[in-house]
Design a protein around this motif. Structure first.
Motif, PDB file in Angstrom:
ATOM      1  N   ALA A 192       0.781  -1.020   0.385  1.00 35.83           N
ATOM      2  CA  ALA A 192      -0.027  -0.004  -0.024  1.00 35.83           C
ATOM      3  C   ALA A 192       0.846   1.143   0.105  1.00 35.83           C
ATOM      4  O   ALA A 192       2.061   1.160   0.226  1.00 35.83           O
ATOM      5  CB  ALA A 192      -1.085  -0.313   1.732  1.00 35.83           C
ATOM      6  N   VAL A 193       0.026   2.734   0.214  1.00 34.93           N
ATOM      7  CA  VAL A 193       1.135   3.690  -0.018  1.00 34.93           C
ATOM      8  C   VAL A 193       0.620   4.038   1.866  1.00 34.93           C
ATOM      9  O   VAL A 193      -0.695   4.202   1.527  1.00 34.93           O
ATOM     10  CB  VAL A 193       0.724   4.697  -1.149  1.00 34.93           C
ATOM     11  CG1 VAL A 193       1.554   5.672  -1.077  1.00 34.93           C
ATOM     12  CG2 VAL A 193       1.308   3.839  -1.955  1.00 34.93           C
ATOM     13  N   LEU A 194       1.511   4.509   2.200  1.00 35.82           N
ATOM     14  CA  LEU A 194       0.495   5.778   3.301  1.00 35.82           C
ATOM     15  C   LEU A 194       0.774   7.029   3.174  1.00 35.82           C
ATOM     16  O   LEU A 194       2.274   7.850   2.489  1.00 35.82           O
ATOM     17  CB  LEU A 194       1.457   4.934   4.454  1.00 35.82           C
ATOM     18  CG  LEU A 194       1.130   6.248   5.600  1.00 35.82           C
ATOM     19  CD1 LEU A 194       0.124   5.239   6.414  1.00 35.82           C
ATOM     20  CD2 LEU A 194       2.369   5.767   6.629  1.00 35.82           C
ATOM     21  N   THR A 211      -1.643  22.020   9.105  1.00 34.41           N
ATOM     22  CA  THR A 211      -1.134  22.893   8.990  1.00 34.41           C
ATOM     23  C   THR A 211      -0.385  22.906   6.946  1.00 34.41           C
ATOM     24  O   THR A 211      -0.172  24.594   6.814  1.00 34.41           O
ATOM     25  CB  THR A 211       0.192  23.470   9.601  1.00 34.41           C
ATOM     26  OG1 THR A 211       1.199  22.726   9.376  1.00 34.41           O
ATOM     27  CG2 THR A 211      -0.114  23.350  11.199  1.00 34.41           C
ATOM     28  N   GLY A 212      -0.687  21.844   6.403  1.00 37.93           N
ATOM     29  CA  GLY A 212       0.041  21.687   5.640  1.00 37.93           C
ATOM     30  C   GLY A 212       1.344  21.260   5.108  1.00 37.93           C
ATOM     31  O   GLY A 212       1.926  21.231   3.970  1.00 37.93           O
ATOM     32  N   GLU A 213       2.269  21.550   6.056  1.00 37.02           N
ATOM     33  CA  GLU A 213       3.877  21.600   6.057  1.00 37.02           C
ATOM     34  C   GLU A 213       3.862  20.914   6.122  1.00 37.02           C
ATOM     35  O   GLU A 213       5.264  19.963   5.364  1.00 37.02           O
ATOM     36  CB  GLU A 213       3.750  22.436   7.534  1.00 37.02           C
ATOM     37  CG  GLU A 213       3.716  23.584   7.638  1.00 37.02           C
ATOM     38  CD  GLU A 213       4.410  24.545   9.239  1.00 37.02           C
ATOM     39  OE1 GLU A 213       5.527  23.763   9.302  1.00 37.02           O
ATOM     40  OE2 GLU A 213       4.057  25.654   9.283  1.00 37.02           O
ATOM     41  N   VAL A 214       3.171  19.294   6.075  1.00 34.59           N
ATOM     42  CA  VAL A 214       3.286  17.811   6.468  1.00 34.59           C
ATOM     43  C   VAL A 214       2.956  16.984   5.323  1.00 34.59           C
ATOM     44  O   VAL A 214       1.802  17.564   5.550  1.00 34.59           O
ATOM     45  CB  VAL A 214       3.397  16.592   7.837  1.00 34.59           C
ATOM     46  CG1 VAL A 214       3.804  15.732   7.732  1.00 34.59           C
ATOM     47  CG2 VAL A 214       4.139  17.549   8.742  1.00 34.59           C
ATOM     48  N   ASP A 215       3.418  16.111   4.629  1.00 37.24           N
ATOM     49  CA  ASP A 215       2.965  15.901   3.214  1.00 37.24           C
ATOM     50  C   ASP A 215       3.431  14.802   2.814  1.00 37.24           C
ATOM     51  O   ASP A 215       4.725  14.607   1.935  1.00 37.24           O
ATOM     52  CB  ASP A 215       3.218  16.918   2.062  1.00 37.24           C
ATOM     53  CG  ASP A 215       2.221  16.390   0.922  1.00 37.24           C
ATOM     54  OD1 ASP A 215       1.104  15.365   1.118  1.00 37.24           O
ATOM     55  OD2 ASP A 215       1.292  16.858   0.141  1.00 37.24           O
ATOM     56  N   LEU A 216       3.261  13.744   3.449  1.00 33.11           N
ATOM     57  CA  LEU A 216       4.361  12.620   3.566  1.00 33.11           C
ATOM     58  C   LEU A 216       3.621  11.105   2.656  1.00 33.11           C
ATOM     59  O   LEU A 216       2.311  11.450   3.168  1.00 33.11           O
ATOM     60  CB  LEU A 216       4.301  12.210   5.043  1.00 33.11           C
ATOM     61  CG  LEU A 216       5.170  10.731   5.141  1.00 33.11           C
ATOM     62  CD1 LEU A 216       6.667  10.564   4.423  1.00 33.11           C
ATOM     63  CD2 LEU A 216       5.022  10.669   6.781  1.00 33.11           C
ATOM     64  N   GLU A 217       3.933  10.807   1.916  1.00 33.36           N
ATOM     65  CA  GLU A 217       3.428   9.343   1.046  1.00 33.36           C
ATOM     66  C   GLU A 217       4.686   8.681   1.050  1.00 33.36           C
ATOM     67  O   GLU A 217       5.652   9.396  -0.006  1.00 33.36           O
ATOM     68  CB  GLU A 217       2.635  10.302  -0.458  1.00 33.36           C
ATOM     69  CG  GLU A 217       1.934   9.649  -0.622  1.00 33.36           C
ATOM     70  CD  GLU A 217       1.528  10.008  -2.659  1.00 33.36           C
ATOM     71  OE1 GLU A 217       1.733   9.403  -3.627  1.00 33.36           O
ATOM     72  OE2 GLU A 217       0.652  10.692  -2.264  1.00 33.36           O
TER      73      GLU A 217
END
Length: 222
Positions: free
Chosen positions: A69-71, A77-83
């Motif tokens: 899968a993809v987490l 706040t939009g500062e963390v964008d982890l994929e």
């Protein structure tokens, strides 16, 4: 914030260090799974994270069918964008219809992402919440060891305490801690490091009675 693989020899490689999620209301997480040419989104809650993987709580009807899968994790706040892509490696039922899954990343994550999450108050190394105290205490060591003339209990939790001492203690050493009110409990030293002219150390309670006695006394003082 983009993620990049960590350098294997990097000083910031925290593959073995887990950081526990806090303020989860500010974290949005979901597992993205490809099923029959369609991306299916499963909302989840992150429990902890390291550069090598994480644990998530999620309700899945057929977890055995979605090993890969993809987490995706973002914050309000939009500062963390982890994929990150990864694989489910274990699961443990935590409630009816909900499991905690171990998710191993395909590549090590950049430790700077975790640094940012710590600074933002989204994750913490401590599993138990700590309460600041700054209270003078007495520490009694085993016979034959140098006496501690001055010690301050800086913070405490249900599992342990953080102390400043004027004497260098020893890892695994057992101490009898006594608060100003006279409550006492036994602790064991887990780590120690210099702190100016003093020594800072982290200790864990030796038993439940000690934890209750110290926590009750310090909570009443606060």
């Amino acid at each position: 914030m983009t993620t990049t693989p960590s350098t294997p020899g990097s000083a910031q490689n925290r593959n073995g260090d887990r950081f526990h999620a806090r303020n989860t209301a500010n974290l949005n997480a979901e597992l993205l799974v490809l099923q029959e040419d369609e991306v299916v989104r499963h909302p989840c809650q992150m429990a902890d994270i390291s550069v090598g993987g994480c644990a998530v709580r999620v309700s899945l009807a057929h977890p055995e069918e979605m090993a890969v899968a993809v987490l995706r994790v973002t914050d309000t706040t939009g500062e963390v964008d982890l994929e990150v892509a990864g694989r489910l490696c274990w699961n443990q039922q935590t409630s009816v219809g909900s499991n905690t899954f171990g998710f191993r990343f395909r590549r090590l994550m950049d430790a700077k992402v975790i640094d940012h999450m710590v600074a933002a108050g989204l994750v913490t190394r401590r599993q138990e919440a700590r309460t600041l105290a700054g209270t003078n205490i007495q520490l009694r060591r085993a016979h034959g060891k140098l006496a501690v003339e001055h010690a301050t209990l800086e913070d405490f939790s249900t599992t342990g305490v953080r102390i400043h001492s004027n004497k260098e203690l020893e890892v695994a050493e057992r101490l009898l801690l006594t608060t100003p009110s006279g409550a006492s409990g036994s602790v064991s030293v887990k780590w120690i490091k210099p702190s100016g002219e003093l020594f800072e150390c982290g200790c864990i309670f030796q038993n439940l009675n000690s934890a209750r006695a110290i926590n009750d006394a310090l909570a009443a003082r606060n």
